[in-house]
Design an enzyme around this catalytic site. Sequence first.
Site, PDB file in Angstrom:
ATOM      1  N   CYS A   1       0.851  -1.183   0.000  1.00 33.70           N
ATOM      2  CA  CYS A   1       0.000   0.000   0.000  1.00 33.70           C
ATOM      3  C   CYS A   1       0.894   1.243   0.000  1.00 33.70           C
ATOM      4  CB  CYS A   1      -0.942   0.099   1.194  1.00 33.70           C
ATOM      5  SG  CYS A   1      -2.149  -1.211   1.271  1.00 33.70           S
TER       6      CYS A   1
ATOM      7  N   ARG B   1       3.638  -0.191  -4.960  1.00 32.28           N
ATOM      8  CA  ARG B   1       3.396  -0.743  -3.623  1.00 32.28           C
ATOM      9  C   ARG B   1       2.035  -1.426  -3.503  1.00 32.28           C
ATOM     10  NH1 ARG B   1       6.996   1.402   0.175  1.00 32.28           N
ATOM     11  NH2 ARG B   1       5.611   0.733   1.835  1.00 32.28           N
TER      12      ARG B   1
ATOM     13  N   TRP C   1      -3.026  -2.539  -1.661  1.00 30.78           N
ATOM     14  CA  TRP C   1      -2.760  -3.969  -1.855  1.00 30.78           C
ATOM     15  C   TRP C   1      -3.609  -4.651  -0.797  1.00 30.78           C
ATOM     16  CZ3 TRP C   1      -0.872  -8.216   0.815  1.00 30.78           C
ATOM     17  CH2 TRP C   1      -0.508  -9.321   0.025  1.00 30.78           C
TER      18      TRP C   1
ATOM     19  N   ASN D   1      -1.325   1.956   5.760  1.00 31.01           N
ATOM     20  CA  ASN D   1      -0.510   0.875   5.204  1.00 31.01           C
ATOM     21  C   ASN D   1      -0.128  -0.037   6.357  1.00 31.01           C
ATOM     22  OD1 ASN D   1       1.379  -0.760   3.914  1.00 31.01           O
ATOM     23  ND2 ASN D   1       3.030   0.720   4.226  1.00 31.01           N
ATOM     24  N   GLY D   2      -0.393  -1.330   6.211  1.00 32.44           N
ATOM     25  CA  GLY D   2      -0.025  -2.282   7.258  1.00 32.44           C
ATOM     26  C   GLY D   2      -1.203  -3.159   7.638  1.00 32.44           C
TER      27      GLY D   2
ATOM     28  N   GLU E   1      15.832 -18.439  -9.162  1.00 34.90           N
ATOM     29  CA  GLU E   1      15.535 -17.030  -9.407  1.00 34.90           C
ATOM     30  C   GLU E   1      14.958 -16.829 -10.812  1.00 34.90           C
ATOM     31  OE1 GLU E   1      15.044 -14.588  -7.701  1.00 34.90           O
ATOM     32  OE2 GLU E   1      15.299 -12.842  -8.975  1.00 34.90           O
TER      33      GLU E   1
ATOM     34  N   LYS F   1      11.210 -15.268 -11.579  1.00 35.86           N
ATOM     35  CA  LYS F   1      11.000 -14.109 -12.447  1.00 35.86           C
ATOM     36  C   LYS F   1       9.928 -14.429 -13.480  1.00 35.86           C
ATOM     37  CE  LYS F   1      12.455 -11.339 -10.802  1.00 35.86           C
ATOM     38  NZ  LYS F   1      13.162 -11.482  -9.551  1.00 35.86           N
TER      39      LYS F   1
ATOM     40  N   GLU G   1       6.332 -14.781 -11.820  1.00 37.69           N
ATOM     41  CA  GLU G   1       5.662 -13.619 -11.254  1.00 37.69           C
ATOM     42  C   GLU G   1       5.188 -12.623 -12.297  1.00 37.69           C
ATOM     43  OE1 GLU G   1       9.804 -11.723  -9.457  1.00 37.69           O
ATOM     44  OE2 GLU G   1       7.951 -11.237  -8.463  1.00 37.69           O
TER      45      GLU G   1
ATOM     46  N   HIS H   1      13.546 -38.759  -9.873  1.00 35.53           N
ATOM     47  CA  HIS H   1      12.929 -39.295  -8.658  1.00 35.53           C
ATOM     48  C   HIS H   1      11.443 -38.948  -8.591  1.00 35.53           C
ATOM     49  CE1 HIS H   1      16.718 -40.785  -7.193  1.00 35.53           C
ATOM     50  NE2 HIS H   1      17.272 -39.636  -7.526  1.00 35.53           N
TER      51      HIS H   1
ATOM     52  N   LYS I   1       5.481  -4.439  -4.248  1.00 33.98           N
ATOM     53  CA  LYS I   1       6.857  -4.319  -3.763  1.00 33.98           C
ATOM     54  C   LYS I   1       6.794  -4.083  -2.257  1.00 33.98           C
ATOM     55  CE  LYS I   1      11.085  -3.315  -5.603  1.00 33.98           C
ATOM     56  NZ  LYS I   1      11.655  -4.397  -6.400  1.00 33.98           N
TER      57      LYS I   1
END
Length: 593
Positions: free
Chosen positions: A2, A27, A72, A96-97, A466, A470, A473, A489, A588
């Site tokens: 947010c 954000r 968000w 925010n939070g 990584e 990428k 996402e 396996h 982010k």
Amino acid sequence: MCGIIGYNGKQNAIPIIINGLKNLEYRGYDSAGIAYFYKDKIKIIKEKGRISELEKLLDNSESNIAIGHTRWATHGEPSRRNSHPHKVGNVTIVHNGIIENYATLKEKLEQVGYKFQSETDTEVAAAVIDYENKKEKDKLKVLEKIESILKGSYALLIIFQDEPNTIYALREGSPLIVAMNNDGNFIASDIPAILDYTKDYYLLEEKEIAVVKMDNIKFFKEGKEIQKELLTFKYDTSSAKKDGYPYFMLKEIYEQPKVIKNFLDYYLNNMELIPDIGKYHKIHIVACGSAYHAGLIGNYLLEEYGDVEVTTYVASEYRYKKNFLDSKTLVILISQSGETADTIASLRLAKEMRSKTLGIVNVLGSTIAREADEVIFINAGCEIAVATTKAYTLQVLTLSLIAFKLGLKKGITKEDKDELLKDYKNLPEEIEKMLELNYKPYAKKIAKKKNVFFIGRLIDYYISLEGSLKLKEISYIHSETYPAGELKHGTISLIEEGTPVVAIITDKKIASKTISNIKEVKARGAYTLVIKRKEIEVSNDIYDDLIEVENLSDLILSILTIIPLQLLAYHTADTLGYDIDKPRNLAKSVTVE
Ligand code: F6R
């Protein structure tokens, strides 16, 4: 998560808030809203979707004081009803939070007659403030009390209907900066929101309250006014602008040679600033997401070159397991934002257990940067794209230098040292060469698929993790990363005609084993894209497409090898037409657990 911004000044606040929200959209971007004073009444406009949707609802009203929010979602679906700002009685807030005790508070407030319109914890916080303000008219006293009532993490901007010339701000666990120029004052979650107007700012610390008027800012802590140091944003402000690139992610990928060169020029000439971690009995690396992947690579390099035993953990689990921490343990926390809730909690746990902490951080003044015993700043500049690229490579590079320094003590020979220094110096130029290659043809093939495999062994597996993250996402294509030797396996059952397998082979000592595994998937019809160290020889029947990376030392090569994977993900997402900087459901800086 947010983004929040407030403005109180001589200019029209509404376009300033909208512009600030656009610069904070990384954000969170599932809904947005603004509240402003208009003819002494608070007007709220909010909408589901991007800031551009909110803009369509604005008229030509002007106001000198406003607060805004880009969301968000945590509590309640993205919708106009759940969007901020939330108004309850005399109080309008953006937040925010997460307010962890909101359910208990809500129940109590309902018993005294409050009714709620949304599912959010934020509306409950607004009601708590309103309720307390009915009993106590002094707003500062109300907010001090609020700090003891609300549990969780929050950054709040508050305007009161009966005080139309002031914005109040307080924080606990979520960042806020307070900034100023000649025309007025700003409060925001992060620096990019205010860079179009000023570079001068204060960092609001835990439990501090800012009282922001048109022509002055005052700070209070525990009921007393305090003085704070005015800081200046020192980076080139272009790091917060797209500079002609279609997306921040592409710009940030292309910035890597420059930021890496700056980093190396500085630290290779000031190696005393790289901590010597040889004295610790135990080393833990703790981080989330890509930073965790950087940690895995660091782990490998520290063991191989520094000859120390290291264990790497995801922060969201570290804090809930038995860690055997003591004063002889070093805990390395890696975080671009320095605000990731789980990483902060791990840092605090380590400190509680008297372990030493080392932060590898990008954002100056962030919580981890302030609380860790020692900090290395990676100096990547602002990273705006949700998918990290330049911060990740600098995190790996930092760990590489720590391993290099330890290796020097543990007996790296003079020739090896010279060779390594040459490789570090060549790295920016080698990255430039990798950036020049054309990855679009491979991306076009991957874009047609629903599932992709990434395989490698040891460091090549960590690089693959990584690359796979990428791709997932930003392109929403499912991908599975597997240690190449583990496929048979179980997972090899998923390989069928045309399944893409991206295989990494840079580690010479284990290359022949990975090559055998590539043959196994090729024999089952896979399309293989092989990314390999130049000097490793492979026959042309194991790959459909081949990308080669220069023969740099293992201490450095992972940084070069990630470039094709970053661009593969980028071009795949671009081929599919996605909004690359704002991937679905992500944001982010993950400030919630
Ligand atoms: C992925 C990504 C995330 C972050 C993770 C940690 O591209 O960016 O996985 O790496 O959320 O964030 P920081 O480094 O800010 O702690």
